[in-house]
Design a protein around this motif. Structure first.
Motif, PDB file in Angstrom:
ATOM      1  N   PHE A 100       0.968  -1.075  -0.098  1.00 39.53           N
ATOM      2  CA  PHE A 100       0.014   0.083  -0.032  1.00 39.53           C
ATOM      3  C   PHE A 100       1.031   1.178   0.067  1.00 39.53           C
ATOM      4  CE2 PHE A 100      -2.181  -3.465   2.173  1.00 39.53           C
ATOM      5  CZ  PHE A 100      -3.466  -3.334   1.743  1.00 39.53           C
ATOM      6  N   VAL A 101       0.484   2.164  -0.950  1.00 41.59           N
ATOM      7  CA  VAL A 101       1.207   3.561  -0.850  1.00 41.59           C
ATOM      8  C   VAL A 101       0.114   4.466  -0.754  1.00 41.59           C
ATOM      9  CG1 VAL A 101       2.729   5.169  -2.172  1.00 41.59           C
ATOM     10  CG2 VAL A 101       3.228   2.576  -2.177  1.00 41.59           C
ATOM     11  N   ASN A 102       0.408   5.415   0.422  1.00 35.75           N
ATOM     12  CA  ASN A 102      -0.747   6.364   0.670  1.00 35.75           C
ATOM     13  C   ASN A 102      -2.117   6.103   0.583  1.00 35.75           C
ATOM     14  OD1 ASN A 102       1.370   8.406   0.920  1.00 35.75           O
ATOM     15  ND2 ASN A 102       1.425   8.678  -1.203  1.00 35.75           N
ATOM     16  N   GLY A 103      -2.215   4.639   1.246  1.00 38.59           N
ATOM     17  CA  GLY A 103      -3.571   4.193   1.147  1.00 38.59           C
ATOM     18  C   GLY A 103      -4.159   3.479  -0.096  1.00 38.59           C
ATOM     19  N   ILE A 104      -3.487   3.369  -0.994  1.00 39.80           N
ATOM     20  CA  ILE A 104      -3.595   2.778  -2.420  1.00 39.80           C
ATOM     21  C   ILE A 104      -2.972   1.546  -2.228  1.00 39.80           C
ATOM     22  CG2 ILE A 104      -3.574   2.809  -5.045  1.00 39.80           C
ATOM     23  CD1 ILE A 104      -5.040   5.136  -3.380  1.00 39.80           C
ATOM     24  N   ASP A 105      -3.933   0.430  -2.567  1.00 42.23           N
ATOM     25  CA  ASP A 105      -3.501  -1.058  -2.663  1.00 42.23           C
ATOM     26  C   ASP A 105      -3.012  -1.177  -3.942  1.00 42.23           C
ATOM     27  OD1 ASP A 105      -3.346  -3.984  -2.964  1.00 42.23           O
ATOM     28  OD2 ASP A 105      -5.497  -4.136  -2.364  1.00 42.23           O
ATOM     29  N   GLU A 131       3.325   7.528   2.907  1.00 41.22           N
ATOM     30  CA  GLU A 131       3.337   6.464   3.871  1.00 41.22           C
ATOM     31  C   GLU A 131       3.309   4.985   2.819  1.00 41.22           C
ATOM     32  OE1 GLU A 131       0.463   5.355   7.269  1.00 41.22           O
ATOM     33  OE2 GLU A 131      -0.559   5.032   5.581  1.00 41.22           O
ATOM     34  N   ILE A 132       4.427   4.426   3.407  1.00 42.55           N
ATOM     35  CA  ILE A 132       4.482   2.707   2.568  1.00 42.55           C
ATOM     36  C   ILE A 132       4.048   2.173   3.650  1.00 42.55           C
ATOM     37  CG2 ILE A 132       6.039   1.210   1.451  1.00 42.55           C
ATOM     38  CD1 ILE A 132       7.626   3.581   0.405  1.00 42.55           C
ATOM     39  N   ILE A 133       3.013   1.003   3.314  1.00 41.92           N
ATOM     40  CA  ILE A 133       2.721  -0.201   4.123  1.00 41.92           C
ATOM     41  C   ILE A 133       3.169  -1.515   3.537  1.00 41.92           C
ATOM     42  CG2 ILE A 133       0.938  -1.146   5.517  1.00 41.92           C
ATOM     43  CD1 ILE A 133      -0.074   1.660   6.086  1.00 41.92           C
ATOM     44  N   ILE A 134       3.532  -2.216   3.882  1.00 42.43           N
ATOM     45  CA  ILE A 134       3.848  -3.700   3.416  1.00 42.43           C
ATOM     46  C   ILE A 134       3.095  -4.801   4.341  1.00 42.43           C
ATOM     47  CG2 ILE A 134       5.569  -5.320   2.602  1.00 42.43           C
ATOM     48  CD1 ILE A 134       7.334  -2.976   2.026  1.00 42.43           C
TER      49      ILE A 134
END
Length: 717
Positions: A100-105, A131-134
């Motif tokens: 996810f990058v900035n809430g985008i899947d 924001e990067i979420i893995i």
């Protein structure tokens, strides 16, 4: 942008993102490195107080609650990069990775051992913090299609990111993969390139779907930076997909790569697009030819015996003492390079699962050959997904000169992998040999090599018709050895030594029976360590003496303490304190030595004692892995239980190049009943160090025999 370092971290039971990230974690780093510790840390890492014999474990037999693991990092991206294409790269993560990058899947990926790469520009905020979420899943939920990831000697599979993470920016044409394949004999390098065209596919009617480019390649010596070859060629690239390009580049005055002389080159690949450089990537490689001729391996035209061990990193991840050691470059170099070099090891099998990329870089730089095995023991995966992952494996890792053998299966059979996929991948990379587990010429159309595992000494492997295992008899030929000798394929013995201990001297889950039989239930740790070292020395001599064996890799150099097997270290693994077995390997694996061909009589109680004063006739086996003959002096001694030499003599010998020879020997045994140590010492001309072989024998009838036990010191390692 190197994104390694400290990330925010949290776990959830459901697939919904956490509201709060209450932990920190290093990247790369699996979930056990989170601080504060994850909730069920103690279930993953159990320091067992006693061993219970056990043969296997089911992957879905879990004692914890499966969770999702969330990694978060905030990254500022400059406005200057807004016209470029950003790609987030995660070299290795397990099990099922979602980005996810900035809430985008931006997608989910089931690959665990090859890079996950995501085009992220459309989700980025340039000139702002991003924001990067893995998210990584648990092995329990790994889809059935995924290639491998089942090991019946693992009980806990730790999820997480376990190799480098980066965010890179290029123009529209990205050099995404480079595979440099050497041809030392013809003095040329075959460079294959996967070019990622990040231009969108056709949007309007009549719009171009292709782009023109210029591929440029420069090859330099890595250390000196001297330019040795260059190449340019125009190509056409299809938009919004990966395009494969290739070039064959002649090279003059080639310097070969080998474990003894690990000389590296660097290929610089650049792409010109619309008059500008779109991307540049550098890839190290070595000029070496590794091939099989008949039953043997050849490196750069010379017969080359493999000597070494195994590393099971995925099992080591279960070790309570593993910490972050797998990513500590200094520790890895000592374990992977420094200690093996002192043992005359030139090869290592990366077993049931590959390793972080920098491990291969170290082997390239310092000289070590790998049999590189995918995490595939028990069958798991659908054919098309296996094809996808194995193909990218070759593309991703295939430039490393240290990788000599691709290994698709451990101790198993898979018709698709062996007879469909491997022939396909040999077309992609014709410079390497493939192994397919226990598939041999009877089940495989093109059998380059076999990996026999001649474990001995336990009831599971008892030879029909034999009352006992003749440890130390170099002529012993159980059925598996007869099969090895009868095969036309190269025989790489990459597992043996069913004599494992944990690092406190306790038998492993698989070896309780062995130590009870040979030492009894009340043996001390010191007694077990000594038997293990002696056993492994004799079995190594047995296998290396066989003229049909192309390589010998003992099992295992690094694994999980408290597991089914064990490695050869003592105490806390961070200190890499060698157990006695490693000192025994110093003599058993030396390039040139003379081995005693005689069944042990100290531990093999079924052997009768010799009559005092009788004549003992035996064979000494000379082993020389070098492609040059060797002359030297052989010293033979017989030592009584008090450490006194009752016999000592010398003789001059010559060991022929790349061969094994038998030498008859006879001695008159002492008149005194006792336990004796028969020992040989070989010193090559001009060398100070002596290489040893040993056997214990019994003379006369005694209720209890005593034996001289040489002291083992750590000055060699």
């Amino acid at each position: 942008m190197n994104l390694n370092g400290t990330w925010d971290f949290e776990q959830t039971v459901t697939a919904w993102a956490p509201a709060v990230f209450s932990r920190k974690i290093p990247v790369p780093g699996l979930v056990h490195l989170a601080t504060p510790r994850i909730e069920e840390y103690d279930k993953f890492f159990k320091r067992l107080q006693k061993v219970d014999a056990k043969k296997q474990h089911g992957v879905y037999n879990i004692d914890y609650t499966p969770r999702y693991s969330w990694y978060r990092k905030k990254v500022f991206v400059s406005k200057d990069l807004a016209s470029m294409e950003g790609v987030l790269s995660i070299k290795k993560s397990q099990y099922v990775t979602q980005v996810f990058v900035n809430g985008i899947d931006l997608g989910s990926f089931m690959e665990c051992y090859t890079p996950v790469e995501v085009a992220v520009s459309r989700a980025l905020k340039f000139g702002q913090e991003n924001e990067i979420i893995i998210k990584t899943g648990d092995r329990y939920w790994l889809p059935s299609a995924a290639a491998g990831s089942t090991d019946k000697e693992k009980e806990h599979y730790l999820p997480g990111i376990w190799d480098d993470v980066s965010l890179t920016f290029t123009n529209k044409l990205r050099v995404n993969r480079v595979l440099v394949l050497p041809d030392l004999d013809q003095k040329k390098a075959h460079v294959k390139v996967k070019l990622w065209n990040l231009n969108p596919a056709q949007i309007y009617f009549g719009e171009s779907t292709r782009d023109s480019l210029l591929l440029n390649i420069k090859i330099r010596e890595k250390k000196s930076n001297r330019l040795v070859a260059e190449f340019s060629q125009p190509h056409i690239s299809v938009r919004d997909r990966q395009n494969e390009l290739d070039a064959v580049i002649p090279m003059n005055d080639v310097h070969a790569w080998s474990p003894e002389d690990p000389f590296l080159y660097t290929a610089e690949i650049s792409v010109d697009y619309k008059g500008k450089t779109s991307d540049v990537l550098q890839k190290n490689f070595g000029m070496r030819d590794f091939e099989r001729k008949g039953k043997f391996f050849y490196l750069n035209g010379d017969k080359y015996y493999l000597r070494g061990s195994n590393i099971t990193l995925q099992r080591f991840f279960e070790d309570p003492d593993c910490r972050n050691l797998a990513w500590d470059r200094e520790w890895v170099k000592k374990m992977l390079i420094d200690i093996p070099k002192k043992l005359d090891w030139n090869a290592m099998r990366i077993c049931v699962g590959i390793v972080p990329d920098f491990w291969y870089d170290l082997a390239d730089e310092y000289g070590l050959l790998f049999q590189n095995e995918w995490f595939y023991w028990q069958n798991h995966g659908w054919n098309e997904q296996i094809r996808k992952e194995y193909t990218d494996w070759v593309w991703s890792d295939g430039s490393h000169p240290s990788i000599a053998i691709w290994d698709g299966i451990n101790e198993n059979w898979d018709d698709f992998i062996g007879n469909v996929l491997i022939p396909e991948l040999k077309k992609l990379d014709p410079t390497r040999i493939w192994d397919a587990g226990f598939m041999t010429a009877t089940s495989m159309h093109n059998d380059d090599m076999d990996e026999p595992h001649p474990y001995q000494g336990v009831s599971d492997f008892k030879e029909p018709g034999r009352l006992f295992y003749p440890l130390g008899d170099l002529d012993y030929k159980p059925g598996i050895v007869k099969d090895m000798e009868g095969s036309s394929a190269a025989q790489l013995v990459n597992e043996y030594g069913w004599i494992w201990l944990w690092r406190d001297g306790t038998p492993s889950k698989l070896t309780v029976e062995v130590y009870d039989k040979y030492l009894g239930k009340n043996a001390t740790a010191a007694e077990r360590w000594f038997l293990q070292a002696y056993w492994l020395q004799l079995e190594t001599e047995w296998l290396r003496s066989n003229r049909s064996v192309a390589g010998v890799l003992a099992f295992c150099h690094l694994t999980n303490n408290f597991g089914y097997t064990g490695d050869w270290f003592v105490g806390d693994i961070k200190d890499l304190r060698p157990a006695p077995a490693l000192f025994a390997f110093k003599d058993a694996f030396t390039v040139k030595n003379v081995f005693i061909n005689l069944t042990d009589e100290r531990y093999v109680s079924e052997m009768p004692a010799h009559k005092p004063g009788s004549q003992l006739n035996l064979t000494l086996t000379g082993v020389n892995d070098d492609n040059k003959s060797a002359r030297g002096t052989l010293e033979i001694v017989l030592i009584n239980s008090k450490g006194e030499h009752v016999l000592k003599e010398e003789r001059a010998i010559e060991l022929p190049a790349s061969d094994r020879i038998g030498m008859a020997y006879s001695l008159k045994l002492p008149d005194a009943a006792d336990g004796y140590l028969l020992q040989t010492f070989f010193a090559e001309e001009g060398a100070k160090e002596k290489k040893s072989s040993r056997r214990y024998i019994r003379v006369g009838d005694m209720k209890q025999y005593n034996y001289y036990t040489p002291k083992v010191t750590d000055d060699k390692l």
